[in-house]
Write a protein that holds these residues in place. Structure first.
Motif, PDB file in Angstrom:
ATOM      1  N   MET A   5       0.829  -1.211   0.000  1.00 55.37           N
ATOM      2  CA  MET A   5       0.000   0.000   0.000  1.00 55.37           C
ATOM      3  C   MET A   5       0.864   1.262   0.000  1.00 55.37           C
ATOM      4  O   MET A   5       0.545   2.236  -0.679  1.00 55.37           O
ATOM      5  CB  MET A   5      -0.949  -0.018   1.188  1.00 55.37           C
ATOM      6  CG  MET A   5      -1.998  -1.096   1.069  1.00 55.37           C
ATOM      7  SD  MET A   5      -3.110  -1.194   2.457  1.00 55.37           S
ATOM      8  CE  MET A   5      -3.894   0.386   2.396  1.00 55.37           C
ATOM      9  N   LEU A   8       2.269   1.636  -3.521  1.00 56.45           N
ATOM     10  CA  LEU A   8       1.213   2.063  -4.433  1.00 56.45           C
ATOM     11  C   LEU A   8       0.901   3.548  -4.248  1.00 56.45           C
ATOM     12  O   LEU A   8       0.741   4.283  -5.219  1.00 56.45           O
ATOM     13  CB  LEU A   8      -0.034   1.214  -4.206  1.00 56.45           C
ATOM     14  CG  LEU A   8      -1.159   1.369  -5.203  1.00 56.45           C
ATOM     15  CD1 LEU A   8      -0.677   1.025  -6.608  1.00 56.45           C
ATOM     16  CD2 LEU A   8      -2.322   0.480  -4.817  1.00 56.45           C
ATOM     17  N   TRP A   9       0.836   3.977  -2.997  1.00 55.67           N
ATOM     18  CA  TRP A   9       0.567   5.398  -2.722  1.00 55.67           C
ATOM     19  C   TRP A   9       1.719   6.270  -3.227  1.00 55.67           C
ATOM     20  O   TRP A   9       1.495   7.325  -3.818  1.00 55.67           O
ATOM     21  CB  TRP A   9       0.333   5.627  -1.233  1.00 55.67           C
ATOM     22  CG  TRP A   9       0.105   7.060  -0.927  1.00 55.67           C
ATOM     23  CD1 TRP A   9       0.953   7.912  -0.304  1.00 55.67           C
ATOM     24  CD2 TRP A   9      -1.047   7.840  -1.268  1.00 55.67           C
ATOM     25  NE1 TRP A   9       0.410   9.166  -0.232  1.00 55.67           N
ATOM     26  CE2 TRP A   9      -0.812   9.149  -0.808  1.00 55.67           C
ATOM     27  CE3 TRP A   9      -2.233   7.557  -1.916  1.00 55.67           C
ATOM     28  CZ2 TRP A   9      -1.742  10.160  -0.985  1.00 55.67           C
ATOM     29  CZ3 TRP A   9      -3.158   8.583  -2.088  1.00 55.67           C
ATOM     30  CH2 TRP A   9      -2.904   9.861  -1.623  1.00 55.67           C
ATOM     31  N   MET A  20      -6.488   6.709 -10.054  1.00 59.47           N
ATOM     32  CA  MET A  20      -6.484   5.267  -9.825  1.00 59.47           C
ATOM     33  C   MET A  20      -7.038   4.890  -8.445  1.00 59.47           C
ATOM     34  O   MET A  20      -7.462   3.751  -8.247  1.00 59.47           O
ATOM     35  CB  MET A  20      -5.062   4.717  -9.958  1.00 59.47           C
ATOM     36  CG  MET A  20      -4.546   4.708 -11.365  1.00 59.47           C
ATOM     37  SD  MET A  20      -2.815   4.224 -11.478  1.00 59.47           S
ATOM     38  CE  MET A  20      -2.828   2.623 -10.726  1.00 59.47           C
ATOM     39  N   ALA A  21      -7.036   5.822  -7.504  1.00 58.60           N
ATOM     40  CA  ALA A  21      -7.452   5.531  -6.132  1.00 58.60           C
ATOM     41  C   ALA A  21      -8.892   5.003  -6.056  1.00 58.60           C
ATOM     42  O   ALA A  21      -9.127   3.973  -5.402  1.00 58.60           O
ATOM     43  CB  ALA A  21      -7.256   6.753  -5.252  1.00 58.60           C
ATOM     44  N   ILE A  23     -10.656   3.445  -8.280  1.00 54.95           N
ATOM     45  CA  ILE A  23     -10.710   2.128  -8.919  1.00 54.95           C
ATOM     46  C   ILE A  23     -10.162   1.067  -7.977  1.00 54.95           C
ATOM     47  O   ILE A  23     -10.763   0.001  -7.807  1.00 54.95           O
ATOM     48  CB  ILE A  23      -9.917   2.149 -10.244  1.00 54.95           C
ATOM     49  CG1 ILE A  23     -10.555   3.119 -11.220  1.00 54.95           C
ATOM     50  CG2 ILE A  23      -9.825   0.756 -10.845  1.00 54.95           C
ATOM     51  CD1 ILE A  23      -9.720   3.411 -12.441  1.00 54.95           C
ATOM     52  N   ILE A  24      -9.039   1.366  -7.343  1.00 51.35           N
ATOM     53  CA  ILE A  24      -8.424   0.416  -6.416  1.00 51.35           C
ATOM     54  C   ILE A  24      -9.317   0.185  -5.206  1.00 51.35           C
ATOM     55  O   ILE A  24      -9.484  -0.954  -4.754  1.00 51.35           O
ATOM     56  CB  ILE A  24      -7.024   0.911  -6.007  1.00 51.35           C
ATOM     57  CG1 ILE A  24      -6.103   0.888  -7.214  1.00 51.35           C
ATOM     58  CG2 ILE A  24      -6.461   0.080  -4.870  1.00 51.35           C
ATOM     59  CD1 ILE A  24      -4.787   1.573  -7.003  1.00 51.35           C
ATOM     60  N   ILE A  25      -9.913   1.245  -4.684  1.00 50.55           N
ATOM     61  CA  ILE A  25     -10.796   1.118  -3.518  1.00 50.55           C
ATOM     62  C   ILE A  25     -12.004   0.249  -3.850  1.00 50.55           C
ATOM     63  O   ILE A  25     -12.386  -0.634  -3.070  1.00 50.55           O
ATOM     64  CB  ILE A  25     -11.221   2.515  -3.014  1.00 50.55           C
ATOM     65  CG1 ILE A  25     -10.016   3.227  -2.404  1.00 50.55           C
ATOM     66  CG2 ILE A  25     -12.358   2.415  -2.004  1.00 50.55           C
ATOM     67  CD1 ILE A  25     -10.254   4.684  -2.097  1.00 50.55           C
ATOM     68  N   MET A  27     -12.235  -2.059  -6.177  1.00 52.95           N
ATOM     69  CA  MET A  27     -11.790  -3.442  -6.364  1.00 52.95           C
ATOM     70  C   MET A  27     -11.542  -4.131  -5.024  1.00 52.95           C
ATOM     71  O   MET A  27     -11.916  -5.299  -4.843  1.00 52.95           O
ATOM     72  CB  MET A  27     -10.528  -3.475  -7.224  1.00 52.95           C
ATOM     73  CG  MET A  27     -10.788  -3.163  -8.674  1.00 52.95           C
ATOM     74  SD  MET A  27      -9.291  -3.085  -9.673  1.00 52.95           S
ATOM     75  CE  MET A  27      -8.683  -4.732  -9.503  1.00 52.95           C
ATOM     76  N   VAL A  28     -10.952  -3.428  -4.077  1.00 51.78           N
ATOM     77  CA  VAL A  28     -10.707  -4.004  -2.750  1.00 51.78           C
ATOM     78  C   VAL A  28     -12.026  -4.274  -2.037  1.00 51.78           C
ATOM     79  O   VAL A  28     -12.204  -5.335  -1.424  1.00 51.78           O
ATOM     80  CB  VAL A  28      -9.795  -3.075  -1.919  1.00 51.78           C
ATOM     81  CG1 VAL A  28      -9.773  -3.483  -0.453  1.00 51.78           C
ATOM     82  CG2 VAL A  28      -8.390  -3.071  -2.490  1.00 51.78           C
TER      83      VAL A  28
END
Length: 50
Positions: A5, A8-9, A20-21, A23-25, A27-28
């Motif tokens: 993490m 990634l950040w 992208m944040a 989208i990632i949130i 997906m998680v």
């Protein structure tokens, strides 16, 4: 997991890829929903979404 993490950040901050944040949130959250509902009675209703 925490190192992933942080990396990634750092990538998103350095390359200005803050779009992208969300989208990632999402997906998680979807992954957690599937994992947590595996053994419950809600599972058949969750799988109809996909």
């Amino acid at each position: 997991m925490l190192d992933l993490m942080k990396d990634l950040w750092a990538f998103m901050r350095e390359r200005k890829k803050f779009w992208m944040a969300p989208i990632i949130i999402v997906m998680v959250l979807l992954g957690a929903l599937i994992v947590l509902s595996q053994g419950s009675a809600v599972a058949p209703f969750i799988y109809t979404l996909f």
